[in-house]
Write an enzyme that holds these catalytic residues in place. Sequence first.
Site, short mmCIF file in Angstrom:
data_model
loop_
_atom_site.label_atom_id
_atom_site.label_comp_id
_atom_site.label_asym_id
_atom_site.label_seq_id
_atom_site.Cartn_x
_atom_site.Cartn_y
_atom_site.Cartn_z
N ARG A 89 31.03 21.64 47.65
CA ARG A 89 30.39 22.48 48.66
C ARG A 89 29.51 23.51 47.96
O ARG A 89 29.96 24.24 47.08
CB ARG A 89 31.46 23.20 49.50
CG ARG A 89 30.88 24.25 50.42
CD ARG A 89 31.93 24.90 51.33
NE ARG A 89 31.26 25.89 52.15
CZ ARG A 89 31.50 27.20 52.11
NH1 ARG A 89 32.42 27.71 51.32
NH2 ARG A 89 30.80 28.02 52.88
N GLU A 141 30.92 32.55 56.66
CA GLU A 141 31.57 33.83 56.94
C GLU A 141 30.74 34.82 57.74
O GLU A 141 30.24 35.82 57.21
CB GLU A 141 32.02 34.47 55.62
CG GLU A 141 33.04 33.64 54.87
CD GLU A 141 33.65 34.38 53.69
OE1 GLU A 141 33.09 35.39 53.28
OE2 GLU A 141 34.70 33.93 53.21
N ASN A 195 37.65 29.69 55.50
CA ASN A 195 37.78 30.32 54.19
C ASN A 195 39.00 31.21 54.25
O ASN A 195 39.07 32.12 55.08
CB ASN A 195 36.56 31.19 53.84
CG ASN A 195 35.37 30.35 53.42
OD1 ASN A 195 35.45 29.12 53.37
ND2 ASN A 195 34.27 31.01 53.12
N TYR A 218 41.98 33.48 52.05
CA TYR A 218 42.40 34.05 50.78
C TYR A 218 43.74 34.77 50.81
O TYR A 218 44.51 34.68 49.88
CB TYR A 218 41.33 35.03 50.26
CG TYR A 218 40.09 34.32 49.73
CD1 TYR A 218 39.98 34.00 48.38
CD2 TYR A 218 39.07 33.94 50.58
CE1 TYR A 218 38.86 33.34 47.89
CE2 TYR A 218 37.94 33.28 50.10
CZ TYR A 218 37.85 32.97 48.75
OH TYR A 218 36.75 32.31 48.26
N GLU A 248 37.06 27.35 51.48
CA GLU A 248 37.24 28.21 50.30
C GLU A 248 38.68 28.67 50.25
O GLU A 248 39.28 28.94 51.28
CB GLU A 248 36.38 29.49 50.36
CG GLU A 248 34.95 29.32 49.96
CD GLU A 248 34.17 30.64 50.03
OE1 GLU A 248 34.75 31.72 49.78
OE2 GLU A 248 32.98 30.58 50.36
C1 GBH Z 1 34.40 34.77 49.92
O1 GBH Z 1 34.61 35.78 50.86
C2 GBH Z 1 32.91 34.50 49.78
O2 GBH Z 1 32.50 33.48 50.67
C3 GBH Z 1 32.51 34.13 48.38
O3 GBH Z 1 31.12 34.17 48.27
C4 GBH Z 1 33.19 35.07 47.41
O4 GBH Z 1 32.78 34.88 46.09
C5 GBH Z 1 34.67 34.87 47.52
O5 GBH Z 1 35.07 35.19 48.82
C6 GBH Z 1 35.49 35.74 46.60
O6 GBH Z 1 35.34 37.09 46.92
O7 GBH Z 1 37.30 45.50 49.92
O8 GBH Z 1 35.36 46.07 51.23
O9 GBH Z 1 35.11 45.16 49.04
C7 GBH Z 1 35.95 36.11 51.10
C8 GBH Z 1 36.08 37.31 52.04
C9 GBH Z 1 35.35 39.53 52.34
C10 GBH Z 1 36.67 39.02 50.49
C11 GBH Z 1 34.92 40.81 51.67
C12 GBH Z 1 36.25 40.31 49.84
C13 GBH Z 1 35.57 42.55 50.15
C14 GBH Z 1 35.96 43.66 51.01
N1 GBH Z 1 35.66 38.53 51.37
N2 GBH Z 1 35.95 41.30 50.83
S1 GBH Z 1 35.92 45.22 50.25
#
Ligand code: GBH
Length: 507
Positions: free
Chosen positions: A97, A187, A329, A331, A399
């Site tokens: 992807r 996202e 996605n 996490y 993801e």
């Molecule tokens: C993914 O987002 C993205 O699609 C990808 O590009 C990225 O590299 C990957 O995660 C790893 O981060 O605490 O305010 O800084 C996952 C969702 C949403 C997670 C924003 C990190 C940061 C919030 N992301 N969050 S903050």
Amino acid sequence: MKVALVLSVIALGCSALVTKQERRFPDDFLFGTATASYQIEGGWNADDKGENIWDHMTHNHPNVIKDGSNGDVAADTYHNYKRDVEMMRELGLDAYRFSLSWSRILPDGLSNPVSAAGIAFYNNYIDEMLKYGITPMVTLYHWDLPQKLQDLGGFANPLFPDWFEEYARVVYDNFGDRVKHWITFNEPREICLEGYGSTTKAPILNATGIGSYLCAKYLVLAHAKAYHLYNNEYKSSQGGECGITISVNWFGPLTDTEEDRFAAEIRRQAEWGLYAEPIFSEQGGFPKEFTERVAQKSAEQGYRSSRLPEFTEEEKQFVRGASDFFGVNHYTAYLISATEHITQNVVPSLYDDVGVGVYVPEEWPQSASSWLTESPDSILNVLNHLNQKYNNPKFYITENGWSSPPSSGLIDDDRIRYYRAALENCLDAIDAGVRLQGYMAWSLMDNFEWMEGLTERFGLYHVDFEDPLRPRTARKSAFVYKEIIKTRVIDHSYEPATMTMTIDEGR
Ligand code: GBH
């Protein structure tokens, strides 16, 4: 007698173990990895590529990136794409992807001019994958809007859906003969809530409680336009599928009370329901309780109408059901409380509209990213929940992954533990009847981690960003993932015999 009993107990124990270990992923399950254009490509001004909002922000406000780095070169996939595909072959991936850079294809955002060099780059990348039987799964938009469209308001402009449709047409025309899996947006929450409603993503508009909601409406309509375009004009000849990827972390109640359960529900509606409900629910439109909440808050605050825009009936019908699959996605998880851990938020803002507290138990292992802990069964909770709520759609995990600090090297046992637990959850979900068809690990390699620059590493492969050639080296997790893909089984005791990567025969 006694011996026989002991033996049969051992045998029983073993057979339980064996059945657990032999749970298999189906042969047609797509194992892959994921990346995004701005995070890996580099070549930010190669040939006639146009400026995008990340180029613009990192060049004009370098201080917003933790280590002052940017994606100008990143992992230099623009010049290393053959090595990327070699890594896919080493891992034995079924699918890969990746996303297209809109301004590499359409330098000004609209469909004239079209960059021949941009098209050629993606043709080469795609053809190199196909040569080795790797299925491309292509995201049209992973956060790098052409700056010229941002200057016109970007996602908050009601014409945005038309611009996106125009771009999608160029993409389907050029790559649709070979690409059969399309994802419109990566996202929406991060695009709208973080990009428009805060300062944690480009274009750092900080239009809290207003811009983020406008963005949500026009993004969802743009998705539906690109979906219907594919469905009406390309699907019958090209035979692919088109969906959307939404970030769905798990938000469960802190305590098992009515108040906390409702608090968690409102938070889920605000985090991902805003984008999922219009597309995947039967009735369409934004989520009910959250819509009521924003309307009520807006009235109290003296707005003449709700800050959350409405869909017309016609728009609702247009968007409802407009997806062939649900890309998730996922996490991590958070526990939500109606009364505890409440923090002050800007007024107006989504977080003020929601008004709940968030708690993360200390015993959940912490990654290198502040927001990412390993939380028990969170993928399973998410998939079961979405499956029930939206009536058994087809899913991909698009993801899932774990970060470590830049200094952590190649031995990444914490990442291995995270992936194994996540994949066990995927098997649990499949057993429970969820139509999960694939899993894309984030990420193939270390890359430019947005506001965190190069300070957090998500790669199965390490990338040396000090070296102009950006060499990639397999981490231990790459060997473990490769073994899972090959055997379709999660063997928790597997240890790679060497740290030398090779390509297996037959690939
Ligand atoms: C993914 O987002 C993205 O699609 C990808 O590009 C990225 O590299 C990957 O995660 C790893 O981060 O605490 O305010 O800084 C996952 C969702 C949403 C997670 C924003 C990190 C940061 C919030 N992301 N969050 S903050």
